[in-house]
Enzyme design. Structure first.
Site, short mmCIF file in Angstrom:
data_model
loop_
_atom_site.label_atom_id
_atom_site.label_comp_id
_atom_site.label_asym_id
_atom_site.label_seq_id
_atom_site.Cartn_x
_atom_site.Cartn_y
_atom_site.Cartn_z
N CYS A 89 -2.80 -0.06 12.56
CA CYS A 89 -2.63 -0.87 11.38
C CYS A 89 -2.73 -2.80 12.09
O CYS A 89 -3.07 -3.13 10.84
CB CYS A 89 -2.06 -0.14 10.61
SG CYS A 89 -0.63 0.20 11.56
N ARG A 138 1.56 -1.01 0.20
CA ARG A 138 0.20 0.25 -0.03
C ARG A 138 1.20 1.53 0.19
O ARG A 138 0.22 2.42 -0.03
CB ARG A 138 -1.61 -0.25 1.29
CG ARG A 138 -0.25 0.05 2.46
CD ARG A 138 -1.25 0.28 3.96
NE ARG A 138 -0.50 0.47 5.00
CZ ARG A 138 -0.16 -0.56 5.78
NH1 ARG A 138 -0.32 -2.31 5.28
NH2 ARG A 138 0.09 -0.40 7.00
N ASP A 178 -0.47 7.34 10.99
CA ASP A 178 -0.75 6.52 11.48
C ASP A 178 -0.90 6.60 12.52
O ASP A 178 -1.48 5.18 13.18
CB ASP A 178 -0.05 5.16 10.84
CG ASP A 178 1.62 5.42 11.46
OD1 ASP A 178 1.55 6.19 12.17
OD2 ASP A 178 1.73 4.47 11.30
#
Ligand SMILES: [Zn+2]
Length: 246
Positions: A167, A53, A110
Site C-alpha cells: 500500500c 481513508r 492489507d
C-alpha cells in the site's frame, strides 16, 4: 427491509478482518444496516497518514489500537451495536477459531498472507467469506460460500512468488476503498439474508468509474475447494511470506 429481515440481521455476527481502509467503512456499513454483532480483528495502532481513508478514526485516536478506536466510533453511531474488538492479528493459530465464532467473515486485510489465511480458515470453519482488495484505482470484491468454491484460491491459487506492490508503494485511493468496502458489506448482508451472491467477481475502476460483475469458474484442482482438497488444516508454513497487496 422487512421486519423479519431486520431480525435476521440483528441476530447475526460478522467478523471484519482488518480495521484499515476497507475494514473501517465496511464495519460502519454493517453496523448501520442492522447487523447485531460486529467483530473486528487487527493489532495495529492508528497512524496519522492513514486517516484519509480509515474513516472511523480522528487525530485524537493516533497511537490508540485501531480496534478500540473503531469500536468506540461504531458505538457512537449505533449505540445498540455489539462490538467484539480483537486486538490481535489473524494468524495460523487463531484463524479457524475466530472464523468459527461468526456467521460471515469480511476479509478487509492489507496483505496476501492474511487474505489466503482468512480464505482457508473460513473454508475449514465452513463460513462464508467476502474478500476485498484495492490497489491504486482498482478495486475487487468476491463472496465465497461456506461449502466450497469458486473460491479465492480458484482465482489466485497461492501466495505470489514475486514481490507484489504494497500500500505504501502503490498507493490506495480513498474513494475506491470506500466503494469496495460498501460492496463487501452489501454482499455480507445478502449472504445473511440467504441470497445467492457467491462466485461473482466485482471489479471497480476508479478512473473510468466502470463497475463490472463477472462469474468466475471453480478450478477442479483448487487446493481449497477442488477434489480432493489438499488443504485440510492450517499449516503456518503456507503463510510465511509477508508481502502486501493493498
Ligand atoms: Zn477454489
Amino acid at each position: 427491509m422487512t421486519m423479519s429481515a431486520r431480525l435476521v440481521l440483528a441476530g447475526s455476527r460478522v467478523l471484519v478482518v482488518g480495521a484499515g481502509g476497507l475494514g473501517c467503512p465496511a464495519a460502519l456499513a454493517l453496523a448501520r444496516s442492522g447487523v447485531g454483532t460486529v467483530g473486528i480483528v487487527d493489532d495495529d495502532l492508528v497512524e496519522l497518514p492513514n486517516l484519509h481513508r480509515q474513516i472511523l478514526f480522528g487525530e485524537e485516536d493516533v497511537g490508540r489500537p485501531k480496534v478500540e478506536a473503531a469500536a468506540a466510533a461504531l458505538i457512537r453511531v449505533v449505540p445498540e451495536l455489539r462490538v467484539e474488538p480483537h486486538v490481535a492479528r489473524m494468524l495460523p493459530h487463531n484463524a479457524v477459531a475466530l472464523a468459527s465464532r461468526y456467521d460471515v467473515v469480511v476479509e478487509a486485510s492489507d496483505n496476501f498472507p492474511t487474505k489466503f489465511l482468512a480464505a482457508d480458515a473460513a473454508r475449514l470453519a465452513r463460513k462464508a467469506i467476502v474478500h476485498g482488495a484495492a490497489v491504486r484505482w482498482h478495486g475487487t470484491a468476491l463472496a465465497v460460500g461456506p461449502n466450497g468454491g469458486p473460491c479465492y484460491r480458484c482465482l489466485f491459487e497461492d501466495l505470489p512468488r514475486e514481490n507484489a506492490p504494497n500500500c505504501a508503494e502503490a498507493g490506495v485511493v480513498g474513494p475506491v476503498v470506500g466503494v469496495v468496502a460498501a460492496v463487501q458489506a452489501d454482499l455480507a448482508i445478502s449472504i445473511l439474508r440467504g441470497e445467492p451472491v457467491f462466485g461473482v467477481l466485482f471489479t471497480f475502476d476508479g478512473l473510468s468509474l466502470e463497475a463490472r460483475r463477472r462469474s468466475i469458474q471453480g478450478r477442479a484442482a483448487c487446493a481449497l475447494c477442488g477434489t480432493p482438497r489438499s488443504i485440510q488444516r492450517i499449516e503456518a508454513s503456507r503463510y510465511a511470506v509477508t508481502r502486501c497487496d493493498i
